[in-house]
Design an enzyme around this catalytic site. Structure first.
Site, PDB file in Angstrom:
ATOM      1  N   GLY A 309       0.827  -1.192   0.000  1.00  6.23           N
ATOM      2  CA  GLY A 309       0.000   0.000   0.000  1.00  6.23           C
ATOM      3  C   GLY A 309       0.868   1.251   0.000  1.00  6.23           C
ATOM      4  N   SER A 310       0.411   2.264   0.715  1.00  6.34           N
ATOM      5  CA  SER A 310       1.092   3.567   0.688  1.00  6.34           C
ATOM      6  C   SER A 310       2.467   3.557   1.334  1.00  6.34           C
ATOM      7  CB  SER A 310       0.216   4.617   1.375  1.00  6.34           C
ATOM      8  OG  SER A 310      -0.989   4.790   0.661  1.00  6.34           O
TER       9      SER A 310
END
Length: 581
Positions: A309-310
């Site tokens: 993810g981020s």
């Protein structure tokens, strides 16, 4: 006239007699006579042994048996960086029987009592002892010392105790996934017990001994088979038992609170790449590995792939800054857009953001636009340099290399999605390692489970100035307005990044299954510690990385800094200052 002769004959001297040499027949006769005498002596001795001392010698022979006894090498001790013992071998005794030499079975009462002591059913014991052709059969291995003494008190004939070593793990399940365990023969089966087998095991020795019928050693014999054991090497790990305990406890609290499927935490020394803690839940007791199922025994930090993810965004931003593709003053249009039919958008719509804002607000749009300034092949090479898709060779069974498909197979949207952590996979340990490229001033470090005497040589990924710039940007994530305020540690500037990824299930991304990630370092200007936390499938009290993984990160990071004696880098808030009682 007769003439008288005066001649006297001269007598020859008497010749000296010379003895005739013995003929071959004579020698043969002598040898035969000697052999006859010797043979007669042997016959006489045999008659003596068969008559006068037969009973005595038979009794002594029956009571004494020559055996080659194994002298097990002591397996090396495993301890943490401060000397806390994590794995050791202790003396124990194992019981075997010699059915071949048994004249009669133990009584029913003896078998019943033996069964109770060694926890083996009577019928199983009887079946073992009825195998009369066998001269060795195990009854029970690695007995408790008190049990062994009670068995000895039964006075069973042709039951023998063998000295062995049993592996013990004093910390129980705390270090289970790192240390692993051995089998009953002392051979490593999982974890460091397996990967360091050659160093830990050593080499067994042997000794020829004389035993009586009760199995007691009555004498040691000289023999070319005798050999002293070579003990294994003691290993000092990089792990810190204090930090491991903290990490394990906080991880379990988070998994329980969020009713999650599992959780993992990794703590690294940001300067050396030494692993200070690695914990998973669920876990198991390595003293009783047979009671654990595959879910409990799985070292998720090493074997399980996650989409970060981020948490991958700082690297994309760092690459753009390092290559001069952007600077801190540039503002990017961060409104939603499309790549072909696929939309790229943020959780909240921001008309425009500078690079600091892209980091703080975790903008998918902004990060994807920075990634688009490079070719697909260049981004592939960059991710590969960070260790994605590359095995770390930790020695752990089932270690994953991660997943990074060849750039030629990327669809147009995939370069964008990879920039915010979808479409590539790696383990949490790989992700934590990648962050050393930021904390070590642009140099990616190798990881180590063993305490390092000298700083390792790494591989440069970014310029030193770039790494420092990005670390400063990442502090904004834990400051007001950032996505990771739950991970802020009072008294320290913490650089961090949150990550929330939907799980890929049955060929599609599930709407209700997530992996929450929080990873960061402190102090930001001169990082000493990296902490990475993932919570798998949280089902209660949120699912975002900042909300779910942020609080345990905060506790683990704060506690680790305190344990290592690292002084605060900024004033404490009033709430954090404790007034002495």
């Amino acid at each position: 006239m007769l003439i008288k002769s005066e001649y006297k004959p001269r007598m020859l001297p008497k010749e000296e007699q010379v003895k005739k040499p013995m003929t071959s027949n004579g020698r043969i006769s002598f040898v035969l006579m000697a052999m006859a005498v010797l043979f007669a002596c042997l016959i006489a001795r045999g008659l003596y042994l068969q008559t006068v001392t037969y009973n005595f010698l038979k009794e002594q022979g029956d009571n004494r048996i020559v055996r080659t006894q194994a002298l097990p090498a002591t397996r090396g001790t495993v301890s943490d960086r401060n000397g806390a013992v994590l794995a050791l071998s202790a003396p124990t005794e194992s019981l075997f029987a010699v059915p071949k030499d048994m004249k009669e079975m133990p009584s029913a009462a003896q078998l019943e009592r033996l069964s109770e002591l060694v926890d083996v059913p009577v019928d199983v014991l009887r079946n073992k002892l009825e195998q009369k052709g066998k001269s060795f059969i195990w009854i029970k291995r690695q007995l408790d010392p008190k049990v062994a003494e009670e068995v000895k008190a039964l006075g069973l004939e042709n039951f023998v105790f063998e000295k062995e070593l049993k592996r013990h793990y004093p910390m129980g399940n705390l270090f289970a996934h790192v240390i692993g365990f051995t089998d009953i023969d002392g051979k490593g089966q999982e974890g460091l017990e397996l990967s360091l087998e050659d160093s830990l095991y050593g080499e067994d020795g042997a000794e020829v001994v004389l035993r009586d019928r009760q199995g007691n050693i009555v004498d040691s014999l000289d023999s070319p088979r005798n050999k002293a054991p070579q003990n294994g090497k003691d290993i000092i790990l990089s792990l810190d038992q204090r930090i491991q305990t903290l990490a394990y406890e906080e991880l379990n609290k988070a998994v329980e609170y969020h009713q999650a499927k599992a959780g993992t935490v990794v703590v690294l020394d940001a300067r050396t790449g030494e692993i200070l803690a690695l914990a998973n839940t669920p876990a198991y007791d390595p003293n009783r590995p047979g009671r654990a199922d595959s879910e409990q025994r799985r070292n998720r930090a090493v074997t399980d792939m996650i989409e970060p993810g981020s948490a991958i965004k700082p690297f994309v931003i760092a690459k753009a800054l390092d290559a001069g593709k952007t600077d801190l003053n540039e503002r990017l249009n961060t409104q939603p857009y499309k790549i072909g039919p696929s939309p790229v958008r943020d959780t909240h719509v921001y008309p425009s953001l500078d690079v600091r804002g892209i980091m703080q607000k975790s903008s998918n749009v902004g990060t994807s636009k920075l990634s688009a300034r490079f070719g697909a092949e260049e981004m592939y090479d960059f991710y590969h340099e960070l260790g994605i898709g590359v095995r770390m060779h930790s020695g752990f069974p089932g270690e994953t290399a991660g997943l990074l498909r060849n750039w030629r197979r990327w669809r147009p949207i995939e370069q964008a999605t990879m920039s915010f952590g979808y479409g590539l996979q790696l383990s949490l340990l790989q992700l934590a390692r990648a962050y050393t490229a930021l904390t070590h001033d642009g140099v990616l470090l190798p990881l180590s489970f063993e305490k390092q005497a000298v700083a390792p040589q790494g591989k440069r990924i970014f310029k030193e100035s770039t790494a420092r710039e990005v670390r400063n940007l990442m502090v904004s994530v834990t400051e007001p307005g950032g996505t990771g305020t739950a991970g802020a540690v009072d008294g320290f500037d913490v650089g961090a990044k949150t990550g929330t990824a939907r799980k890929f299930v049955n060929g599609r991304y599930a709407d209700n299954k997530h992996v929450a990630t929080f990873i960061g370092f402190a102090p930001a200007k001169n990082p000493r510690v990296i902490v990475a936390v993932t919570i798998d499938e949280p089902t209660a009290h949120g699912y975002y990385g900042g909300v779910v993984a942020g609080p345990p990160f905060k506790k683990i990071m704060g506690g680790s800094l305190n344990i290592l004696g690292i002084s605060p880098t900024k004033p404490l808030t009033a709430a954090a200052v404790k007034t002495p009682s």
